[in-house]
Design a protein around this motif. Structure first.
Motif, PDB file in Angstrom:
ATOM      1  N   ARG A  60       0.828  -1.207   0.000  1.00 51.72           N
ATOM      2  CA  ARG A  60       0.000   0.000   0.000  1.00 51.72           C
ATOM      3  C   ARG A  60       0.865   1.260   0.000  1.00 51.72           C
ATOM      4  NH1 ARG A  60      -2.390   3.996   2.912  1.00 51.72           N
ATOM      5  NH2 ARG A  60      -4.643   4.242   2.747  1.00 51.72           N
ATOM      6  N   ASP A  61       1.864   1.279   0.857  1.00 52.37           N
ATOM      7  CA  ASP A  61       2.696   2.474   1.018  1.00 52.37           C
ATOM      8  C   ASP A  61       3.646   2.735  -0.151  1.00 52.37           C
ATOM      9  OD1 ASP A  61       1.502   2.782   3.490  1.00 52.37           O
ATOM     10  OD2 ASP A  61       3.242   2.053   4.618  1.00 52.37           O
ATOM     11  N   HIS A  62       4.155   1.674  -0.792  1.00 51.91           N
ATOM     12  CA  HIS A  62       5.222   1.839  -1.776  1.00 51.91           C
ATOM     13  C   HIS A  62       4.832   1.564  -3.222  1.00 51.91           C
ATOM     14  CE1 HIS A  62       8.213   2.424   1.367  1.00 51.91           C
ATOM     15  NE2 HIS A  62       7.557   1.498   2.020  1.00 51.91           N
ATOM     16  N   ILE A  63       3.717   0.879  -3.445  1.00 56.40           N
ATOM     17  CA  ILE A  63       3.367   0.533  -4.823  1.00 56.40           C
ATOM     18  C   ILE A  63       1.983   1.059  -5.207  1.00 56.40           C
ATOM     19  CG2 ILE A  63       2.896  -1.387  -6.406  1.00 56.40           C
ATOM     20  CD1 ILE A  63       5.167  -2.902  -5.084  1.00 56.40           C
ATOM     21  N   ILE A  64       0.973   0.730  -4.435  1.00 57.77           N
ATOM     22  CA  ILE A  64      -0.392   1.076  -4.821  1.00 57.77           C
ATOM     23  C   ILE A  64      -0.749   2.516  -4.455  1.00 57.77           C
ATOM     24  CG2 ILE A  64      -2.830   0.526  -4.422  1.00 57.77           C
ATOM     25  CD1 ILE A  64      -1.977  -2.415  -4.274  1.00 57.77           C
ATOM     26  N   HIS A  65      -0.289   2.986  -3.323  1.00 56.39           N
ATOM     27  CA  HIS A  65      -0.568   4.350  -2.850  1.00 56.39           C
ATOM     28  C   HIS A  65      -2.066   4.634  -2.782  1.00 56.39           C
ATOM     29  CE1 HIS A  65       3.691   5.112  -3.238  1.00 56.39           C
ATOM     30  NE2 HIS A  65       3.633   4.682  -4.478  1.00 56.39           N
ATOM     31  N   ASP A  66      -2.828   3.640  -2.382  1.00 52.79           N
ATOM     32  CA  ASP A  66      -4.281   3.774  -2.272  1.00 52.79           C
ATOM     33  C   ASP A  66      -4.774   2.737  -1.268  1.00 52.79           C
ATOM     34  OD1 ASP A  66      -6.890   4.586  -2.750  1.00 52.79           O
ATOM     35  OD2 ASP A  66      -6.811   4.253  -4.910  1.00 52.79           O
ATOM     36  N   LYS A  67      -6.013   2.855  -0.900  1.00 50.66           N
ATOM     37  CA  LYS A  67      -6.621   1.914   0.044  1.00 50.66           C
ATOM     38  C   LYS A  67      -6.621   0.499  -0.535  1.00 50.66           C
ATOM     39  CE  LYS A  67     -10.872   0.836   2.370  1.00 50.66           C
ATOM     40  NZ  LYS A  67     -11.717   1.392   3.384  1.00 50.66           N
ATOM     41  N   ILE A  68      -6.307  -0.482   0.292  1.00 52.10           N
ATOM     42  CA  ILE A  68      -6.376  -1.894  -0.109  1.00 52.10           C
ATOM     43  C   ILE A  68      -7.644  -2.495   0.480  1.00 52.10           C
ATOM     44  CG2 ILE A  68      -5.371  -4.169   0.309  1.00 52.10           C
ATOM     45  CD1 ILE A  68      -2.658  -2.991  -0.195  1.00 52.10           C
ATOM     46  N   LEU A  69      -8.386  -3.182  -0.368  1.00 49.22           N
ATOM     47  CA  LEU A  69      -9.615  -3.846   0.043  1.00 49.22           C
ATOM     48  C   LEU A  69      -9.354  -5.340   0.144  1.00 49.22           C
ATOM     49  CD1 LEU A  69     -11.765  -1.983  -2.625  1.00 49.22           C
ATOM     50  CD2 LEU A  69     -11.498  -1.323  -0.226  1.00 49.22           C
ATOM     51  N   ILE A  70      -9.546  -5.900   1.315  1.00 52.36           N
ATOM     52  CA  ILE A  70      -9.320  -7.332   1.504  1.00 52.36           C
ATOM     53  C   ILE A  70     -10.618  -8.068   1.212  1.00 52.36           C
ATOM     54  CG2 ILE A  70      -8.745  -9.139   3.175  1.00 52.36           C
ATOM     55  CD1 ILE A  70      -6.947  -7.023   4.537  1.00 52.36           C
ATOM     56  N   HIS A  71     -10.553  -8.998   0.260  1.00 58.58           N
ATOM     57  CA  HIS A  71     -11.729  -9.773  -0.119  1.00 58.58           C
ATOM     58  C   HIS A  71     -11.828 -11.061   0.677  1.00 58.58           C
ATOM     59  CE1 HIS A  71     -12.546  -7.148  -3.518  1.00 58.58           C
ATOM     60  NE2 HIS A  71     -11.245  -7.169  -3.749  1.00 58.58           N
ATOM     61  N   SER A  72     -10.698 -11.696   0.917  1.00 57.75           N
ATOM     62  CA  SER A  72     -10.716 -12.980   1.615  1.00 57.75           C
ATOM     63  C   SER A  72      -9.384 -13.195   2.315  1.00 57.75           C
ATOM     64  CB  SER A  72     -10.972 -14.108   0.607  1.00 57.75           C
ATOM     65  OG  SER A  72     -11.092 -15.349   1.262  1.00 57.75           O
ATOM     66  N   GLY A  73      -9.446 -13.412   3.618  1.00 57.78           N
ATOM     67  CA  GLY A  73      -8.267 -13.749   4.403  1.00 57.78           C
ATOM     68  C   GLY A  73      -8.352 -15.216   4.786  1.00 57.78           C
ATOM     69  N   ILE A  74      -8.320 -15.503   6.077  1.00 57.76           N
ATOM     70  CA  ILE A  74      -8.443 -16.881   6.534  1.00 57.76           C
ATOM     71  C   ILE A  74      -9.858 -17.396   6.266  1.00 57.76           C
ATOM     72  CG2 ILE A  74      -8.963 -16.173   8.911  1.00 57.76           C
ATOM     73  CD1 ILE A  74      -7.506 -18.747   9.839  1.00 57.76           C
ATOM     74  N   ARG A  75      -9.943 -18.666   5.889  1.00 56.74           N
ATOM     75  CA  ARG A  75     -11.235 -19.304   5.600  1.00 56.74           C
ATOM     76  C   ARG A  75     -11.376 -20.595   6.398  1.00 56.74           C
ATOM     77  NH1 ARG A  75     -10.461 -19.629  -0.878  1.00 56.74           N
ATOM     78  NH2 ARG A  75     -10.560 -17.400  -1.361  1.00 56.74           N
ATOM     79  N   THR A  76     -12.615 -20.909   6.715  1.00 55.14           N
ATOM     80  CA  THR A  76     -12.899 -22.244   7.255  1.00 55.14           C
ATOM     81  C   THR A  76     -12.888 -23.218   6.078  1.00 55.14           C
ATOM     82  OG1 THR A  76     -15.280 -21.995   6.947  1.00 55.14           O
ATOM     83  CG2 THR A  76     -14.379 -21.351   9.110  1.00 55.14           C
ATOM     84  N   ILE A  77     -12.795 -24.494   6.363  1.00 54.05           N
ATOM     85  CA  ILE A  77     -12.847 -25.506   5.301  1.00 54.05           C
ATOM     86  C   ILE A  77     -14.163 -25.405   4.544  1.00 54.05           C
ATOM     87  CG2 ILE A  77     -12.928 -27.996   4.846  1.00 54.05           C
ATOM     88  CD1 ILE A  77     -10.943 -28.311   7.220  1.00 54.05           C
ATOM     89  N   ALA A  78     -15.268 -25.219   5.275  1.00 58.44           N
ATOM     90  CA  ALA A  78     -16.589 -25.138   4.632  1.00 58.44           C
ATOM     91  C   ALA A  78     -16.666 -23.939   3.680  1.00 58.44           C
ATOM     92  CB  ALA A  78     -17.680 -25.045   5.696  1.00 58.44           C
ATOM     93  N   HIS A  79     -16.211 -22.788   4.117  1.00 55.77           N
ATOM     94  CA  HIS A  79     -16.261 -21.603   3.250  1.00 55.77           C
ATOM     95  C   HIS A  79     -15.324 -21.769   2.059  1.00 55.77           C
ATOM     96  CE1 HIS A  79     -16.891 -17.517   1.966  1.00 55.77           C
ATOM     97  NE2 HIS A  79     -15.581 -17.322   1.945  1.00 55.77           N
ATOM     98  N   ASN A  80     -14.181 -22.379   2.289  1.00 59.61           N
ATOM     99  CA  ASN A  80     -13.240 -22.616   1.198  1.00 59.61           C
ATOM    100  C   ASN A  80     -13.871 -23.504   0.125  1.00 59.61           C
ATOM    101  OD1 ASN A  80     -10.477 -22.185   0.234  1.00 59.61           O
ATOM    102  ND2 ASN A  80     -10.300 -24.399   0.467  1.00 59.61           N
ATOM    103  N   LEU A  81     -14.617 -24.519   0.542  1.00 56.13           N
ATOM    104  CA  LEU A  81     -15.332 -25.374  -0.419  1.00 56.13           C
ATOM    105  C   LEU A  81     -16.399 -24.579  -1.168  1.00 56.13           C
ATOM    106  CD1 LEU A  81     -15.750 -28.669   1.654  1.00 56.13           C
ATOM    107  CD2 LEU A  81     -14.347 -28.347  -0.405  1.00 56.13           C
ATOM    108  N   GLU A  82     -17.132 -23.719  -0.455  1.00 53.68           N
ATOM    109  CA  GLU A  82     -18.183 -22.897  -1.070  1.00 53.68           C
ATOM    110  C   GLU A  82     -17.650 -22.026  -2.199  1.00 53.68           C
ATOM    111  OE1 GLU A  82     -20.448 -20.412   1.585  1.00 53.68           O
ATOM    112  OE2 GLU A  82     -20.577 -22.042   3.046  1.00 53.68           O
ATOM    113  N   VAL A  83     -16.467 -21.487  -2.014  1.00 51.96           N
ATOM    114  CA  VAL A  83     -15.917 -20.571  -3.022  1.00 51.96           C
ATOM    115  C   VAL A  83     -15.029 -21.280  -4.038  1.00 51.96           C
ATOM    116  CG1 VAL A  83     -16.091 -18.566  -1.506  1.00 51.96           C
ATOM    117  CG2 VAL A  83     -13.951 -19.868  -1.575  1.00 51.96           C
ATOM    118  N   GLY A  84     -14.956 -22.611  -3.951  1.00 49.41           N
ATOM    119  CA  GLY A  84     -14.171 -23.374  -4.916  1.00 49.41           C
ATOM    120  C   GLY A  84     -12.679 -23.348  -4.665  1.00 49.41           C
ATOM    121  N   GLY A  85     -12.277 -23.093  -3.420  1.00 55.45           N
ATOM    122  CA  GLY A  85     -10.859 -23.061  -3.078  1.00 55.45           C
ATOM    123  C   GLY A  85     -10.220 -24.436  -3.107  1.00 55.45           C
TER     124      GLY A  85
END
Length: 162
Positions: A60-85
């Motif tokens: 963020r500080d050195h390359i993007i210079h803008d707000k970073i939006l996190i879409h997915s961090g840690i997932r449970t096994i069930a959620h990971n299956l739901e999203v096709g991980g």
């Protein structure tokens, strides 16, 4: 209103409470990495989240210079299956994160910069992947056994970029 709390167990099986509003880097709060996670966090998950947050803050500080939006961090096994991980997804160990920034300006250029310019001091940084709507970064995960060692970086010296 009372702030949200989450729990984890430390290596001595003590219950730890922590505030989800905790700022783990200048521009990131813990809760941003836990959006889809309802499981019990392990101490290693917290270490991995803090490491990823450090890399994201640098990006963020050195390359993007803008707000970073996190879409997915840690997932449970069930959620990971739901999203096709993948069964071996970095998200399951809190060692991967999907993110974007407003309007995804200059995505291919910034992807290359992240890939080639992330400082070597982040010895645990593995790679960055480019997807249509976001980027994914991955780190070498710490597990709970690593946390009992005095030197958690000795085996994590090589950097890999696909």
């Amino acid at each position: 209103l009372k702030r949200l709390q989450s729990t984890t167990m430390d290596n001595n099986s003590r219950l730890l409470l922590f505030d989800l509003d905790t700022r783990i880097q200048t521009n990131f709060q813990l809760k941003e990495f836990l959006k889809f996670y309802e499981g019990q966090l392990q101490p290693s998950h917290l270490v991995n989240i803090c490491r990823i947050a450090a890399v994201l803050q640098w990006i963020r500080d050195h390359i993007i210079h803008d707000k970073i939006l996190i879409h997915s961090g840690i997932r449970t096994i069930a959620h990971n299956l739901e999203v096709g991980g993948s069964d071996t997804s970095d998200h399951l160990t809190a060692s991967g994160v999907d993110f974007s920034w407003p309007f995804m300006r200059n995505k291919p250029v910034l992807y290359e910069q992240i890939k080639t310019q992330t400082p070597k001091e982040f010895t645990y940084f593995k790679y960055v992947l480019l997807y249509k709507g976001h980027l994914h970064i991955s780190i070498r995960p710490i597990n709970n056994l690593d946390l009992t060692s005095n030197d958690t970086n000795h085996q994590h010296q090589k950097r890999v970029n696909p």
